[in-house]
Write a protein that holds these residues in place. Structure first.
Motif, PDB file in Angstrom:
ATOM      1  N   THR A   2      39.187  44.306  56.259  1.00 28.24           N
ATOM      2  CA  THR A   2      40.233  43.281  56.407  1.00 28.24           C
ATOM      3  C   THR A   2      41.556  43.666  55.787  1.00 28.24           C
ATOM      4  O   THR A   2      42.596  43.108  56.138  1.00 28.24           O
ATOM      5  N   ASN A   3      41.499  44.567  54.795  1.00 29.12           N
ATOM      6  CA  ASN A   3      42.709  44.963  54.063  1.00 29.12           C
ATOM      7  C   ASN A   3      43.359  43.763  53.371  1.00 29.12           C
ATOM      8  O   ASN A   3      44.582  43.656  53.307  1.00 29.12           O
ATOM      9  N   LYS A   4      42.520  42.874  52.833  1.00 34.61           N
ATOM     10  CA  LYS A   4      43.004  41.697  52.124  1.00 34.61           C
ATOM     11  C   LYS A   4      42.643  41.781  50.641  1.00 34.61           C
ATOM     12  O   LYS A   4      41.629  42.390  50.282  1.00 34.61           O
ATOM     13  N   PRO A   5      43.438  41.144  49.766  1.00 32.20           N
ATOM     14  CA  PRO A   5      43.031  41.041  48.362  1.00 32.20           C
ATOM     15  C   PRO A   5      41.658  40.374  48.270  1.00 32.20           C
ATOM     16  O   PRO A   5      41.411  39.357  48.936  1.00 32.20           O
ATOM     17  N   THR A   6      40.783  40.942  47.463  1.00 31.97           N
ATOM     18  CA  THR A   6      39.387  40.501  47.465  1.00 31.97           C
ATOM     19  C   THR A   6      38.890  40.248  46.055  1.00 31.97           C
ATOM     20  O   THR A   6      39.022  41.107  45.174  1.00 31.97           O
ATOM     21  N   LEU A   7      38.319  39.072  45.843  1.00 35.19           N
ATOM     22  CA  LEU A   7      37.606  38.761  44.609  1.00 35.19           C
ATOM     23  C   LEU A   7      36.116  38.823  44.905  1.00 35.19           C
ATOM     24  O   LEU A   7      35.623  38.118  45.785  1.00 35.19           O
ATOM     25  N   ALA A   8      35.421  39.690  44.192  1.00 33.56           N
ATOM     26  CA  ALA A   8      33.963  39.766  44.299  1.00 33.56           C
ATOM     27  C   ALA A   8      33.369  39.377  42.956  1.00 33.56           C
ATOM     28  O   ALA A   8      33.824  39.858  41.910  1.00 33.56           O
ATOM     29  N   ILE A   9      32.368  38.503  42.976  1.00 37.16           N
ATOM     30  CA  ILE A   9      31.747  38.063  41.736  1.00 37.16           C
ATOM     31  C   ILE A   9      30.242  38.259  41.830  1.00 37.16           C
ATOM     32  O   ILE A   9      29.597  37.767  42.758  1.00 37.16           O
ATOM     33  N   VAL A  10      29.698  39.035  40.882  1.00 37.24           N
ATOM     34  CA  VAL A  10      28.271  39.361  40.876  1.00 37.24           C
ATOM     35  C   VAL A  10      27.750  39.270  39.448  1.00 37.24           C
ATOM     36  O   VAL A  10      28.518  39.233  38.482  1.00 37.24           O
ATOM     37  N   GLY A  11      26.432  39.267  39.313  1.00 43.75           N
ATOM     38  CA  GLY A  11      25.802  39.265  38.000  1.00 43.75           C
ATOM     39  C   GLY A  11      25.664  40.674  37.433  1.00 43.75           C
ATOM     40  O   GLY A  11      25.877  41.673  38.133  1.00 43.75           O
TER      41      GLY A  11
ATOM     42  N   SER B 125      44.762  50.474  48.209  1.00 39.83           N
ATOM     43  CA  SER B 125      46.167  50.092  48.352  1.00 39.83           C
ATOM     44  C   SER B 125      46.350  48.579  48.287  1.00 39.83           C
ATOM     45  O   SER B 125      47.470  48.084  48.232  1.00 39.83           O
ATOM     46  N   ILE B 126      45.229  47.855  48.310  1.00 35.38           N
ATOM     47  CA  ILE B 126      45.230  46.395  48.249  1.00 35.38           C
ATOM     48  C   ILE B 126      44.402  45.979  47.029  1.00 35.38           C
ATOM     49  O   ILE B 126      43.358  46.576  46.756  1.00 35.38           O
ATOM     50  N   PRO B 127      44.807  44.959  46.286  1.00 33.09           N
ATOM     51  CA  PRO B 127      44.076  44.589  45.076  1.00 33.09           C
ATOM     52  C   PRO B 127      42.621  44.210  45.344  1.00 33.09           C
ATOM     53  O   PRO B 127      42.307  43.541  46.328  1.00 33.09           O
ATOM     54  N   MET B 128      41.768  44.642  44.431  1.00 33.41           N
ATOM     55  CA  MET B 128      40.344  44.299  44.473  1.00 33.41           C
ATOM     56  C   MET B 128      39.930  43.951  43.052  1.00 33.41           C
ATOM     57  O   MET B 128      40.178  44.713  42.115  1.00 33.41           O
ATOM     58  N   LEU B 129      39.319  42.796  42.894  1.00 36.21           N
ATOM     59  CA  LEU B 129      38.861  42.365  41.577  1.00 36.21           C
ATOM     60  C   LEU B 129      37.352  42.168  41.638  1.00 36.21           C
ATOM     61  O   LEU B 129      36.857  41.331  42.399  1.00 36.21           O
ATOM     62  N   LEU B 130      36.632  42.950  40.841  1.00 36.40           N
ATOM     63  CA  LEU B 130      35.187  42.786  40.722  1.00 36.40           C
ATOM     64  C   LEU B 130      34.904  42.073  39.404  1.00 36.40           C
ATOM     65  O   LEU B 130      35.186  42.600  38.325  1.00 36.40           O
ATOM     66  N   MET B 131      34.383  40.868  39.489  1.00 34.38           N
ATOM     67  CA  MET B 131      34.065  40.084  38.306  1.00 34.38           C
ATOM     68  C   MET B 131      32.566  40.173  38.055  1.00 34.38           C
ATOM     69  O   MET B 131      31.757  39.758  38.887  1.00 34.38           O
ATOM     70  N   VAL B 132      32.204  40.725  36.915  1.00 28.93           N
ATOM     71  CA  VAL B 132      30.790  40.871  36.550  1.00 28.93           C
ATOM     72  C   VAL B 132      30.468  39.825  35.484  1.00 28.93           C
ATOM     73  O   VAL B 132      31.011  39.862  34.376  1.00 28.93           O
TER      74      VAL B 132
ATOM     75  N   SER C 156      48.165  44.507  40.925  1.00 28.58           N
ATOM     76  CA  SER C 156      47.851  45.928  40.787  1.00 28.58           C
ATOM     77  C   SER C 156      47.340  46.505  42.099  1.00 28.58           C
ATOM     78  O   SER C 156      46.671  45.822  42.880  1.00 28.58           O
ATOM     79  N   GLU C 157      47.623  47.773  42.330  1.00 28.14           N
ATOM     80  CA  GLU C 157      47.076  48.451  43.502  1.00 28.14           C
ATOM     81  C   GLU C 157      45.763  49.144  43.175  1.00 28.14           C
ATOM     82  O   GLU C 157      45.139  49.736  44.051  1.00 28.14           O
ATOM     83  N   GLN C 158      45.353  49.074  41.922  1.00 28.93           N
ATOM     84  CA  GLN C 158      44.056  49.607  41.516  1.00 28.93           C
ATOM     85  C   GLN C 158      43.046  48.476  41.447  1.00 28.93           C
ATOM     86  O   GLN C 158      43.394  47.309  41.241  1.00 28.93           O
ATOM     87  N   ALA C 159      41.784  48.845  41.613  1.00 32.09           N
ATOM     88  CA  ALA C 159      40.730  47.848  41.445  1.00 32.09           C
ATOM     89  C   ALA C 159      40.571  47.520  39.966  1.00 32.09           C
ATOM     90  O   ALA C 159      40.774  48.372  39.100  1.00 32.09           O
ATOM     91  N   THR C 160      40.210  46.285  39.702  1.00 38.93           N
ATOM     92  CA  THR C 160      40.008  45.821  38.331  1.00 38.93           C
ATOM     93  C   THR C 160      38.595  45.290  38.173  1.00 38.93           C
ATOM     94  O   THR C 160      38.123  44.526  39.018  1.00 38.93           O
ATOM     95  N   LEU C 161      37.943  45.709  37.109  1.00 35.12           N
ATOM     96  CA  LEU C 161      36.638  45.158  36.760  1.00 35.12           C
ATOM     97  C   LEU C 161      36.837  44.216  35.580  1.00 35.12           C
ATOM     98  O   LEU C 161      37.255  44.642  34.502  1.00 35.12           O
ATOM     99  N   ILE C 162      36.560  42.945  35.790  1.00 37.70           N
ATOM    100  CA  ILE C 162      36.629  41.956  34.712  1.00 37.70           C
ATOM    101  C   ILE C 162      35.204  41.585  34.324  1.00 37.70           C
ATOM    102  O   ILE C 162      34.428  41.129  35.169  1.00 37.70           O
ATOM    103  N   GLU C 163      34.896  41.798  33.073  1.00 28.85           N
ATOM    104  CA  GLU C 163      33.556  41.473  32.579  1.00 28.85           C
ATOM    105  C   GLU C 163      33.603  40.155  31.811  1.00 28.85           C
ATOM    106  O   GLU C 163      34.376  40.000  30.862  1.00 28.85           O
ATOM    107  N   LEU C 164      32.786  39.205  32.261  1.00 30.49           N
ATOM    108  CA  LEU C 164      32.679  37.916  31.578  1.00 30.49           C
ATOM    109  C   LEU C 164      31.403  37.919  30.747  1.00 30.49           C
ATOM    110  O   LEU C 164      30.301  37.805  31.280  1.00 30.49           O
ATOM    111  N   LYS C 165      31.561  38.080  29.453  1.00 25.46           N
ATOM    112  CA  LYS C 165      30.407  38.092  28.567  1.00 25.46           C
ATOM    113  C   LYS C 165      30.098  36.652  28.161  1.00 25.46           C
ATOM    114  O   LYS C 165      30.853  36.020  27.427  1.00 25.46           O
ATOM    115  N   VAL C 166      29.003  36.148  28.696  1.00 24.54           N
ATOM    116  CA  VAL C 166      28.656  34.740  28.483  1.00 24.54           C
ATOM    117  C   VAL C 166      27.281  34.651  27.831  1.00 24.54           C
ATOM    118  O   VAL C 166      26.489  35.597  27.867  1.00 24.54           O
ATOM    119  N   GLU C 167      27.023  33.502  27.281  1.00 26.29           N
ATOM    120  CA  GLU C 167      25.761  33.293  26.581  1.00 26.29           C
ATOM    121  C   GLU C 167      24.601  33.226  27.567  1.00 26.29           C
ATOM    122  O   GLU C 167      24.656  32.485  28.556  1.00 26.29           O
TER     123      GLU C 167
END
Length: 557
Positions: free
Chosen positions: A433-442, A460-467, A528-539
């Motif tokens: 799709t070449n669209k900005p993408t939020l992916a959220i996984v465990g 070339s398009i933002p990608m955010l992987l939320m773990v 950002s044009e780079q992918a970002t990995l955001i880690e959510l450290k939760v209880e």
């Protein structure tokens, strides 16, 4: 050298035939036996080639590429266990309807079952899970080019969903510089090479006709369930149900805007169950329902008839209700059955939904947790973007506690609901799709597909992987697993952080500890044009505890 050249001509014709059926993307893993296919794909200007060193991830990359556009996507792998690694993505595609073409290179028959290296029995390896299986012979000019191209045409014309497995044995030598040999074999197809049409065109006439007694059923007290469907169809179903005056219970994947949010909570109340029991007709648009309480209600409801509208063939009703299955696209069915303005008959459900959602807001206010992120996920979505949702606990929390915008693209692997290949699938969706993408996984899902972080580089398009790192498979805390055995044998906490994984693959990384930090990190990721990995450290099991507490609270309202 003659074998080498013939192998190439054979592969060139095979790939060209596939392009005549809309195939544009080819996913390729490294291998020697697959060289004729790989080079043919690389030299065909109609094809866009993607690569990955992990065949399991490669199959899921193809699955993701196929999801948005509904066009077929090819996969090329070498012989041996490389083929077996495609199994999970093949199973998923068969259940969710994407069309994939697996081109598996093989040893010729004389090398099977005689101790030859990297030679396994590949014919029929996918058993009943492939939609179609085609075992090609070893390339030979004794077989006309017209046979090969018409065989591919026949397979593609009949591929409605799932995987067409084409097993391709090639005899050595696989390499050579003679690029002109056997051109006469190809040229027997004459002017076909100058066109863009299949050699064999099979026309299927599709018609969606109105239900003969629709005028009778539309006057009933109806209930609409919305499962997985496209963005356009989700918006159409929401408008249709509103005009009909029928309550709509929308799944997280429905893209309907979930007009009655929190259904997994309020369906737990006796009063809402009593209201829904008055429904005379249930129409389910799209399959793959997520919420446990919704699935329980679906299994127990007893309307006069239960209808399902979905292009995937089969019953799609685990409760086996009396009713009708319409195997067609949702938009086509709606076009033939336009809504009629009717007064709502179950307005009380709206009040219960608001009560349940207020309970969610009150309990999660000011908290930074897995449940709170699920509830407020809509605030993190990129404009003109898309969402990919992982499996296990996070998708259930978003379904129960969140509300996504109407018509916002949402993708998932909820066919077999496995945790394999989720990162790769999300990468495929973004490439398609070449669209900005939020992916959220465990965290366990991310570990299971860690190799596929390599697919998130050089974007070339933002990608955010939320773990969401809750240290293990906390979905099992929702189940009556033995408490004394739960951690060791079910949750399996790994006590890992993902900062080193992000660094290894050159991804941006952040680990916010509160909601303002998360919003700031997310906003930066979309710039950002780079992918970002955001880690959510939760209880650990806090998300499970929040859901269970809310279920109890709403049931006692």
């Amino acid at each position: 050298m003659s074998n080498s050249a013939l192998n190439r001509r054979w592969a060139e014709l095979l790939l060209e035939a596939l392009t005549r059926h809309g195939l544009r993307h080819v996913c390729i893993a490294p291998g020697s036996r697959s060289t004729p296919l790989t080079l043919a794909a690389a030299e065909n200007p109609k094809l866009l080639c993607h690569t990955h060193f992990d065949e399991r991830g490669l199959g899921h990359l193809a699955l993701g590429l196929a999801k948005p556009g509904k066009e077929p996507v090819a996969v090329i792998v070498t012989s041996g266990t490389a083929v077996a690694n495609l199994y999970p993505s093949l199973i998923e595609a068969g259940l969710t309807g994407e069309r994939l073409v697996f081109l598996t290179a093989d040893r010729p028959p004389e090398l099977i079952d005689c101790g030859a290296n990297q030679a396994i029995r590949q014919r029929g390896i996918f058993a009943s899970h492939s939609a179609q299986a085609l075992a090609l012979p070893t390339p030979t000019t004794a077989i006309p080019a017209s046979w090969l191209v018409s065989t591919i045409d026949d397979g593609m014309s009949n591929l409605k969903q799932g995987v067409l497995h084409i097993n391709c044995p090639f005899a050595e030598p696989l390499y050579g510089n003679d690029v002109t040999a056997h051109q006469d074999w190809l040229q027997t197809l004459g002017g076909w090479w100058q066109g863009n049409q299949p050699w064999l065109i099979q026309t299927e006439i599709k018609t969606t006709t109105p239900v003969a007694d629709w005028d009778h059923w539309r006057k009933k007290q109806g209930i609409v369930l919305a499962g997985r469907m496209s963005t356009e169809e989700g918006a159409l179903v929401a408008q249709w149900a509103k005009k009909m005056g029928w309550p709509l219970v929308g799944d997280v994947l429905s893209q309907t805007g979930q007009p009655l949010p929190g259904a997994d909570l309020w369906l737990n109340h006796p009063r809402t169950q009593a209201i829904l029991a008055q429904g005379q007709l249930v129409i389910q648009f799209g399959s793959s329902l997520t919420g446990k309480r919704l699935l329980q209600w679906q299994g127990k409801c007893q309307p006069e008839q239960y209808w399902i509208v979905d292009p995937i063939a089969g019953r799609l009703d685990p409760a086996n209700h009396q009713g009708r299955k319409f195997t067609c696209h949702v938009a086509d069915w709606l076009r033939e059955h336009p809504a009629h303005d009717q007064a709502p008959w179950a307005d009380e459900l709206s009040r219960w939904s608001k009560k349940a959602f207020q309970c969610v807001k009150t309990q999660l206010a000011g908290k930074f947790s897995e449940a709170a992120v699920a509830h407020q996920l809509h605030q993190l979505l990129p404009e003109q973007g898309q969402l990919f949702v992982g499996n296990s606990l996070i998708v259930r929390l978003i379904d129960a506690l969140g509300q996504l915008p109407v018509g916002y693209p949402v993708y998932s692997n909820r066919g077999a609901s496995g945790i394999d290949g989720l990162i790769a699938t999300a990468a495929g969706v973004q490439r398609a799709t070449n669209k900005p993408t939020l992916a959220i996984v465990g965290d366990i899902s991310a570990l299971y597909d860690l190799n596929s972080l390599a697919l998130l580089r050089d974007l070339s398009i933002p990608m955010l992987l939320m773990v969401v790192n809750n240290n293990g498979g906390q979905i099992f805390s929702l189940l009556p697993t033995p408490e004394e055995k739960r951690q060791r044998f079910y949750c399996m906490p790994q006590d890992v952080n993902f900062d080193h994984a992000a660094a290894m693959f050159g991804l941006n990384y952040a680990a916010p500890v509160n909601w303002p930090e998360l919003k700031q990190c997310t906003e930066q990721a979309w710039k950002s044009e780079q992918a970002t990995l955001i880690e959510l450290k939760v209880e650990g099991n806090a998300g499970v505890q929040s859901l269970q507490a809310l279920l109890k609270q709403v049931s006692e309202l």
